[in-house]
Design a protein around this motif. Structure first.
Motif, PDB file in Angstrom:
ATOM      1  N   LYS A   1      34.172 -49.387   0.057  1.00  0.00           N
ATOM      2  CA  LYS A   1      34.798 -49.188   1.363  1.00  0.00           C
ATOM      3  C   LYS A   1      34.404 -47.825   1.941  1.00  0.00           C
ATOM      4  N   ASP A   2      34.054 -46.897   1.057  1.00  0.00           N
ATOM      5  CA  ASP A   2      33.765 -45.517   1.441  1.00  0.00           C
ATOM      6  C   ASP A   2      32.263 -45.228   1.401  1.00  0.00           C
ATOM      7  N   ALA A   3      31.482 -46.117   2.022  1.00  0.00           N
ATOM      8  CA  ALA A   3      30.025 -45.979   1.994  1.00  0.00           C
ATOM      9  C   ALA A   3      29.553 -44.702   2.676  1.00  0.00           C
ATOM     10  N   PHE A   4      30.393 -44.084   3.511  1.00  0.00           N
ATOM     11  CA  PHE A   4      30.007 -42.833   4.168  1.00  0.00           C
ATOM     12  C   PHE A   4      29.787 -41.706   3.159  1.00  0.00           C
ATOM     13  N   LEU A   5      30.260 -41.887   1.937  1.00  0.00           N
ATOM     14  CA  LEU A   5      30.065 -40.867   0.901  1.00  0.00           C
ATOM     15  C   LEU A   5      28.741 -41.022   0.156  1.00  0.00           C
ATOM     16  N   THR A   6      27.947 -42.014   0.504  1.00  0.00           N
ATOM     17  CA  THR A   6      26.760 -42.344  -0.290  1.00  0.00           C
ATOM     18  C   THR A   6      25.847 -41.145  -0.490  1.00  0.00           C
ATOM     19  N   ASN A   7      25.449 -40.492   0.591  1.00  0.00           N
ATOM     20  CA  ASN A   7      24.484 -39.403   0.465  1.00  0.00           C
ATOM     21  C   ASN A   7      25.060 -38.226  -0.314  1.00  0.00           C
ATOM     22  N   ARG A   8      26.334 -37.960  -0.132  1.00  0.00           N
ATOM     23  CA  ARG A   8      26.968 -36.842  -0.845  1.00  0.00           C
ATOM     24  C   ARG A   8      27.037 -37.116  -2.344  1.00  0.00           C
ATOM     25  N   VAL A   9      27.358 -38.352  -2.703  1.00  0.00           N
ATOM     26  CA  VAL A   9      27.415 -38.704  -4.121  1.00  0.00           C
ATOM     27  C   VAL A   9      26.013 -38.699  -4.727  1.00  0.00           C
ATOM     28  N   GLU A  10      25.005 -39.141  -3.959  1.00  0.00           N
ATOM     29  CA  GLU A  10      23.624 -39.033  -4.436  1.00  0.00           C
ATOM     30  C   GLU A  10      23.284 -37.591  -4.795  1.00  0.00           C
ATOM     31  N   SER A  11      23.553 -36.677  -3.876  1.00  0.00           N
ATOM     32  CA  SER A  11      23.222 -35.270  -4.101  1.00  0.00           C
ATOM     33  C   SER A  11      24.014 -34.693  -5.266  1.00  0.00           C
ATOM     34  N   LEU A  12      25.280 -35.067  -5.372  1.00  0.00           N
ATOM     35  CA  LEU A  12      26.109 -34.548  -6.458  1.00  0.00           C
ATOM     36  C   LEU A  12      25.614 -35.045  -7.808  1.00  0.00           C
ATOM     37  N   SER A  13      25.174 -36.294  -7.880  1.00  0.00           N
ATOM     38  CA  SER A  13      24.657 -36.818  -9.150  1.00  0.00           C
ATOM     39  C   SER A  13      23.386 -36.076  -9.550  1.00  0.00           C
ATOM     40  N   GLN A  14      22.559 -35.700  -8.579  1.00  0.00           N
ATOM     41  CA  GLN A  14      21.354 -34.937  -8.896  1.00  0.00           C
ATOM     42  C   GLN A  14      21.692 -33.498  -9.268  1.00  0.00           C
ATOM     43  N   GLU A  15      22.654 -32.920  -8.580  1.00  0.00           N
ATOM     44  CA  GLU A  15      23.061 -31.557  -8.924  1.00  0.00           C
ATOM     45  C   GLU A  15      23.628 -31.490 -10.330  1.00  0.00           C
ATOM     46  N   ARG A  16      24.361 -32.522 -10.736  1.00  0.00           N
ATOM     47  CA  ARG A  16      24.933 -32.586 -12.080  1.00  0.00           C
ATOM     48  C   ARG A  16      23.952 -33.177 -13.091  1.00  0.00           C
ATOM     49  N   ARG A  17      22.850 -33.785 -12.579  1.00  0.00           N
ATOM     50  CA  ARG A  17      21.879 -34.475 -13.428  1.00  0.00           C
ATOM     51  C   ARG A  17      22.563 -35.517 -14.315  1.00  0.00           C
ATOM     52  N   CYS A  18      23.460 -36.259 -13.691  1.00  0.00           N
ATOM     53  CA  CYS A  18      24.170 -37.342 -14.382  1.00  0.00           C
ATOM     54  C   CYS A  18      23.601 -38.682 -13.922  1.00  0.00           C
ATOM     55  N   ARG A  19      23.426 -39.585 -14.884  1.00  0.00           N
ATOM     56  CA  ARG A  19      22.893 -40.915 -14.605  1.00  0.00           C
ATOM     57  C   ARG A  19      24.056 -41.874 -14.392  1.00  0.00           C
ATOM     58  N   VAL A  20      24.023 -42.634 -13.281  1.00  0.00           N
ATOM     59  CA  VAL A  20      25.108 -43.546 -12.922  1.00  0.00           C
ATOM     60  C   VAL A  20      24.595 -44.978 -13.012  1.00  0.00           C
ATOM     61  N   THR A  21      25.273 -45.805 -13.804  1.00  0.00           N
ATOM     62  CA  THR A  21      24.928 -47.218 -13.956  1.00  0.00           C
ATOM     63  C   THR A  21      26.089 -48.064 -13.452  1.00  0.00           C
ATOM     64  N   PHE A  22      25.802 -48.974 -12.524  1.00  0.00           N
ATOM     65  CA  PHE A  22      26.801 -49.879 -11.965  1.00  0.00           C
ATOM     66  C   PHE A  22      26.673 -51.241 -12.639  1.00  0.00           C
ATOM     67  N   LEU A  23      27.764 -51.748 -13.175  1.00  0.00           N
ATOM     68  CA  LEU A  23      27.845 -53.103 -13.707  1.00  0.00           C
ATOM     69  C   LEU A  23      28.706 -53.909 -12.743  1.00  0.00           C
ATOM     70  N   VAL A  24      28.048 -54.745 -11.945  1.00  0.00           N
ATOM     71  CA  VAL A  24      28.712 -55.457 -10.851  1.00  0.00           C
ATOM     72  C   VAL A  24      28.761 -56.933 -11.198  1.00  0.00           C
ATOM     73  N   THR A  25      29.958 -57.478 -11.290  1.00  0.00           N
ATOM     74  CA  THR A  25      30.109 -58.890 -11.649  1.00  0.00           C
ATOM     75  C   THR A  25      30.313 -59.743 -10.412  1.00  0.00           C
ATOM     76  N   GLU A  26      29.527 -59.439  -9.400  1.00  0.00           N
ATOM     77  CA  GLU A  26      29.470 -60.340  -8.250  1.00  0.00           C
ATOM     78  C   GLU A  26      28.064 -60.268  -7.694  1.00  0.00           C
ATOM     79  N   ASP A  27      27.380 -61.365  -7.712  1.00  0.00           N
ATOM     80  CA  ASP A  27      26.053 -61.420  -7.124  1.00  0.00           C
ATOM     81  C   ASP A  27      26.196 -61.243  -5.610  1.00  0.00           C
ATOM     82  N   PRO A  28      25.297 -60.491  -4.959  1.00  0.00           N
ATOM     83  CA  PRO A  28      25.437 -60.276  -3.517  1.00  0.00           C
ATOM     84  C   PRO A  28      25.465 -61.548  -2.698  1.00  0.00           C
TER      85      PRO A  28
END
Length: 794
Positions: free
Chosen positions: A328-355
């Motif tokens: 719902k909060d897709a406006f945070l996408t770019n900020r979370v991208e940058s934060l993950s790179q700043e922290r050098r943390c790898r994020v894996t999404f396990l989504v149980t709904e096919d698009p």
């Protein structure tokens, strides 16, 4: 100067926190990158801290020998001290009070005491006047050097040309930089002893286990889960519980045992609170209390919860997100991208709904078929992945993905994305084992071919190359060890865009760091950057790890020749630059200069390390996550300490453009939502111009002690602009002030006040596009602040 120092080559990232603790940002010994060129044989900042840490670490190993390792001898290792006249006074031991922040120094030279005589030569062995008081040297012209006082001295010190000329520094063995160069080794010996005392003190306070974690002798890995708790998530929650239990049981007592456990639940409209602990039983108990709640509509507050997890997760960690809904909060996408790179943390999404699935959750609106793209963007930026699966397969897929937390590398594919009818190519070298190929998507068929031309197709079970498992749309092929070296191929036929990832275990990998060459100031070196900036000459430092753990000790050392930069995700080659070694080959330090033309376009790129092993066979490694070229340099500085409840803290902001003129909007957010006032909301920057601003952060009386506050500043191109947003993050710790802290604050720089005081207009200053120090942000992290506070309380 610490902000100009080269990272450590033998110890983990946590040691950088100790640099801030043990070596405050004052003028001191040369950085390694310059000592190798200007003053060979000098003992440097890096040498000193590495060797001090190694001495104490070796003492730990002597008392608790690591299994299956040859005996260690403390006398095999050595290190360094510099700018006062402590050595000239004939002292043979470190100063007894320097480790204790509230201890006063005694026998100091006063304002009216002359300390140095004039010296016109490069070498000034007798310029100190005959007295027994402790003194040091002035550097530069601000503040001006009083009559009769010593200078720091050397090529970069403007004060050394004013009477009394010369200086007293012992930073290096070169008289051109150090007038007291002849005492360099004696100063280094005392500095080594002082550093060993500091590390020994840390060991005694933290205990052997804590000290090992601090130095990354054992990895400080984290187990972080972001978990959707809405009513349709029963299977996913159970899968997360099973996977967490599996990881805890499998790694209990091993070097890979997680040190931190983080859990962030979310649904709509709530997310959090974050739960952090170092106790696996407490984590399991909290996780076991989570059950699927009511609701079940889509979308959810997933990225808000992920941002909260990134704030609390240690660097270089894995974060797993379990959900069946879009954000719902897709406006945070770019900020979370940058934060993950700043922290050098790898994020894996396990989504149980096919698009493409249309049944399941209730919808309050018609949802876009590309509504999962924010997850794809964050996964790409962080080096993770998005895996779509079904409820009946979530446990098996989660177990396989969880194994990626082990010491694996991802092998580069050529091309990096699937092109219909064209095979994907990857290289297997002799230092790789346990090679796995993971594929997920609407795959109808695939084959894998080894260098000898042997094929294996999609049939499940054991084949000529390895074992194939399938869980719905998720495939995994585990190659038989040892894998044949050379060029392998993968051909995939599928609907849509399937995802392919090849991973392997290896002893050889690399870390990388960016910096700006500094030419002014007392000690030239590098100003560290989280990411390179468009139009700015940037130095790349590569730190090869695992050089001492090759299978055959008699083999020649690997050699790395260059790095390749590729645009992400399409894989277009931006260019390649040669690597030059820094110091002896066994240290594994390499450097390359990245010209502004190579970094002219903002956006993500991958970094690939190319070389050969001792036998001439090719070696190819890729950084675990992409890098990003920032359009502007954004620097956020905070108070040199912590936030006190009921205070107002001054933060400063600087924005510099080195490529093209920029019209920017400046946005600020604070988590948690503390009130703030800023005088910078817009900036117009010409080429090589900087804009300065101030931010006053109001810390309420109700602020939770020992909690973290993250300030995020975002610069966006105004109106219609293709410029991606640029982010700066600053983490601050909330702590109660002690009476001593209040006394220090009253007599030192003001960091708390009742009324904001700053200019009402933006200050714009000329910058420089080709090197030089462009500012000095507060490089402290929460960990570093905690260490400082802990030491100060002893």
């Amino acid at each position: 100067m610490l902000s100009a120092e080269v990272p450590l080559s033998h110890l983990g990232p946590s040691v950088l926190l100790l640099l801030q603790l043990l070596l405050p940002p004052t003028l001191a010994f040369f950085p390694n990158i310059w000592s190798l060129l200007a003053a060979p044989g000098s003992i440097t900042h890096q040498d000193l801290t590495e060797e001090a840490a190694l001495n104490v670490t070796l003492q730990l190993f002597l008392e608790q020998p690591p299994p299956n390792q040859p005996p260690l001898r403390l006398e095999d290792y050595l290190d360094f001290y510099s700018h006062s006249n402590w050595v000239e006074l004939g002292e043979q031991q470190p100063h007894p009070h320097l480790l204790w922040p509230r201890q006063e120094l005694w026998s100091l030279a006063q304002v009216g005491n002359p300390t140095c005589s004039d010296c016109k030569e490069l070498s000034c062995p007798g310029n100190l006047l005959g007295f027994t008081l402790l003194t040091s040297g002035y550097f530069g012209t601000h503040p001006p050097k009083p009559p009769g006082k010593c200078s720091h001295g050397g090529h970069f010190d403007q004060s050394s040309s004013q009477p009394p000329r010369g200086g007293i520094n012992k930073d290096s063995t070169s008289p051109g930089f150090s007038p007291h160069h002849m005492l360099h080794l004696q100063a280094a010996k005392l500095a080594l002893l002082a550093s060993i005392q500091a590390f020994s003190l840390l060991r005694s306070r933290l205990g052997d286990s804590g000290f090992s974690r601090l130095l990354d002798i054992t990895p400080a890995s984290s187990l972080s889960f972001v978990l959707d708790t809405t009513g349709s998530m029963g299977e996913e929650i159970n899968a997360a519980k099973i996977q967490a239990r599996h990881i805890m049981e499998q790694r209990q007592g091993s070097p890979m045992e997680p040190v931190h456990y983080i859990l962030v639940p979310f649904h709509d409209p709530e997310f959090g609170p974050v739960f952090t602990t170092s106790d696996p039983h407490s984590f399991w108990q909290r996780l076991n209390e989570i059950h699927a709640l009511g609701g079940g509509d889509e979308p959810e507050m997933c990225l808000s919860a992920l941002e909260l997890a990134l704030l609390h997760t240690p660097p270089l960690s894995d974060i797993f997100v379990f959900t069946d809904a879009s954000p719902k909060d897709a406006f945070l996408t770019n900020r979370v991208e940058s934060l993950s790179q700043e922290r050098r943390c790898r994020v894996t999404f396990l989504v149980t709904e096919d698009p493409s699935r249309v049944q399941g959750r209730a919808r309050r609106e018609v949802l876009s078929p590309v509504r999962f793209e924010p997850y794809e963007a964050v996964a790409l930026a962080s080096g993770g992945e998005v895996i779509f699966t079904k409820d009946q397969h979530i446990r098996d897929v989660a177990a396989i993905v969880g194994e990626s937390m082990a010491a694996l590398v991802t092998l580069p594919l050529e091309p990096p994305v699937i092109v219909p009818g064209k095979p994907l190519v990857f290289i297997v070298d002799g230092l790789l084992q346990k090679v796995t190929v993971r594929m997920h998507g609407e795959i109808s068929s695939f084959w894998i071919k080894n260098p000898a031309g042997i094929f294996q197709s999609q049939e499940e079970g054991m084949g000529p190359l390895g074992h194939t498992h399938r869980f719905g749309q998720f495939w995994m092929v585990t190659m038989t060890d040892p894998p044949q070296t050379g060029t392998w191929e993968i051909q995939v036929t599928a609907e849509g865009t399937p995802r392919v990832r090849v991973q392997a275990q290896t002893s050889l990998d690399f870390l990388f760091h960016f910096g700006i060459p500094m030419e002014d100031g007392p000690h030239p070196g590098l100003y560290p950057l989280t990411q390179p900036v468009a139009g700015l000459q940037t130095q790349l430092l590569v730190e090869v790890t695992g050089l001492g753990s090759r299978g055959n000790p008699g083999d020649s050392s690997p050699h790395f020749s260059h790095v390749i930069l590729r645009r992400v995700p399409e894989g277009t080659k931006l260019g390649q630059v040669p690597l030059e070694p820094l110091g002896p080959p066994e240290r594994g330090l390499l450097t390359a200069s990245l010209p502004p033309t190579l970094l002219s376009t903002p956006g993500p790129f991958s970094l690939e390390l190319i070389g050969q092993d001792g036998g001439g066979q090719g070696l190819h490694r890729i950084a675990p996550q992409p890098c990003t070229v920032a359009p502007v340099l954004l620097e956020l500085s905070g108070p040199p300490g912590f936030l006190a409840p009921g205070s107002k803290a001054l933060l400063t902001l600087r924005i510099t453009s080195f490529s093209v003129p920029q019209d920017l909007d400046i946005r600020i957010s604070v988590n948690p939502s503390f009130a703030f006032t800023s005088n910078l909301s817009r900036a117009h920057l010409g080429l090589n111009e900087s804009a300065w601003g101030c931010l006053w952060l109001e810390v309420p009386d109700s602020a939770v002690l020992d909690s973290m506050v993250m300030v995020t500043v975002t610069a966006l191109g105004r109106e219609v602009s293709l410029m991606p947003p640029t982010h700066a993050f600053l983490r601050l710790l909330v702590q109660a002030q002690t009476p001593q802290d209040q006394l220090s604050a009253s007599s030192g720089p003001v960091v708390t006040t009742t009324t904001p005081v700053f200019r009402s207009s933006t200050l714009v200053t000329q910058g420089r596009a080709r090197g030089g120090k462009v500012g000095r942000p507060w490089w402290g992290t929460v960990g570093g602040v905690l260490l400082l506070l802990t030491l100060a309380s002893w």
